[in-house]
Design a protein around this motif. Structure first.
Motif, PDB file in Angstrom:
ATOM      1  N   LYS A  95      -0.279   7.339   3.792  1.00 39.87           N
ATOM      2  CA  LYS A  95      -0.768   8.330   4.742  1.00 39.87           C
ATOM      3  C   LYS A  95      -2.031   9.029   4.259  1.00 39.87           C
ATOM      4  N   ASP A  96      -2.220   9.107   2.930  1.00 38.21           N
ATOM      5  CA  ASP A  96      -3.428   9.751   2.414  1.00 38.21           C
ATOM      6  C   ASP A  96      -3.784   9.205   1.033  1.00 38.21           C
ATOM      7  N   ARG A  97      -4.902   9.688   0.516  1.00 40.26           N
ATOM      8  CA  ARG A  97      -5.401   9.187  -0.772  1.00 40.26           C
ATOM      9  C   ARG A  97      -4.455   9.502  -1.919  1.00 40.26           C
ATOM     10  N   THR A  98      -3.784  10.649  -1.862  1.00 37.22           N
ATOM     11  CA  THR A  98      -2.880  11.042  -2.939  1.00 37.22           C
ATOM     12  C   THR A  98      -1.729  10.053  -3.056  1.00 37.22           C
ATOM     13  N   GLU A  99      -1.144   9.705  -1.929  1.00 32.43           N
ATOM     14  CA  GLU A  99      -0.046   8.745  -1.935  1.00 32.43           C
ATOM     15  C   GLU A  99      -0.524   7.378  -2.432  1.00 32.43           C
ATOM     16  N   PHE A 100      -1.715   6.986  -2.008  1.00 33.01           N
ATOM     17  CA  PHE A 100      -2.284   5.706  -2.431  1.00 33.01           C
ATOM     18  C   PHE A 100      -2.517   5.690  -3.942  1.00 33.01           C
ATOM     19  N   HIS A 101      -3.172   6.726  -4.450  1.00 37.85           N
ATOM     20  CA  HIS A 101      -3.474   6.777  -5.888  1.00 37.85           C
ATOM     21  C   HIS A 101      -2.206   6.876  -6.738  1.00 37.85           C
ATOM     22  N   ASP A 102      -1.202   7.580  -6.243  1.00 30.22           N
ATOM     23  CA  ASP A 102       0.076   7.650  -6.968  1.00 30.22           C
ATOM     24  C   ASP A 102       0.727   6.268  -7.065  1.00 30.22           C
ATOM     25  N   ALA A 103       0.695   5.525  -5.960  1.00 30.92           N
ATOM     26  CA  ALA A 103       1.279   4.183  -5.959  1.00 30.92           C
ATOM     27  C   ALA A 103       0.533   3.276  -6.942  1.00 30.92           C
ATOM     28  N   VAL A 104      -0.792   3.379  -6.968  1.00 31.46           N
ATOM     29  CA  VAL A 104      -1.583   2.560  -7.887  1.00 31.46           C
ATOM     30  C   VAL A 104      -1.275   2.948  -9.336  1.00 31.46           C
ATOM     31  N   ALA A 105      -1.207   4.239  -9.624  1.00 29.66           N
ATOM     32  CA  ALA A 105      -0.929   4.698 -10.991  1.00 29.66           C
ATOM     33  C   ALA A 105       0.450   4.240 -11.464  1.00 29.66           C
ATOM     34  N   LYS A 106       1.443   4.330 -10.595  1.00 34.18           N
ATOM     35  CA  LYS A 106       2.798   3.895 -10.973  1.00 34.18           C
ATOM     36  C   LYS A 106       2.840   2.388 -11.230  1.00 34.18           C
ATOM     37  N   MET A 107       2.141   1.633 -10.395  1.00 33.95           N
ATOM     38  CA  MET A 107       2.137   0.183 -10.576  1.00 33.95           C
ATOM     39  C   MET A 107       1.367  -0.200 -11.836  1.00 33.95           C
TER      40      MET A 107
END
Length: 143
Positions: A95-107
């Motif tokens: 839904k937003d950049r924060t969610e996207f960046h969190d998913a990338v960082a976790k992966m």
């Protein structure tokens, strides 16, 4: 003299034990280990592959937007550009950049190959962007 004779007898009795050839230690068989590693080429996890496809789309859109803004000589905030890139990249998962960046960082923390591929992708896009700006700047100044 008695000590000398005792020493010589001890030396004569102990010499054959020291004179025996000891085979050199065998080096580890690295060829076999390398062959096993070649057969077991690590692969990115399925989750990582799906997220990497999204990362490609978002980063391409991000650099497309900032290049357009640079050429138009517009000011921009990186956060706003990220928001736009995430929303316009035909990516409905985030839904937003924060969610996207969190998913990338976790992966990145989970999957070593994902981290490597994402870092290579970021570097590639950044170099392409720098070359495009340099080319545009040369055309602008020269033309």
């Amino acid at each position: 003299m008695r000590w000398l004779m005792t020493f010589l007898i001890a030396l004569a009795l102990g010499a054959p034990a020291f004179a025996q050839e000891v085979p050199p230690p065998q080096p580890p068989k690295e060829d076999e280990k390398k062959e096993e590693k070649k057969d077991e080429e690590p692969k990115m996890s399925e989750e990582g592959q799906k997220l990497f496809a999204d990362v490609k789309l978002v980063y391409a859109k991000y650099y497309e937007i900032i290049l357009a803004k640079t050429k138009a000589n517009e000011e921009y905030k990186a956060e706003d550009v990220w928001e736009t890139a995430v929303k316009e990249a035909k990516n409905t998962k985030y839904k937003d950049r924060t969610e996207f960046h969190d998913a990338v960082a976790k992966m990145k923390a989970k999957d070593r190959l994902f981290r490597k591929d994402v870092n290579e992708l970021i570097t590639k896009h950044a170099k392409e962007y720098a070359e495009a700006v340099k080319k545009w700047s040369g055309e602008k100044d020269g033309g």
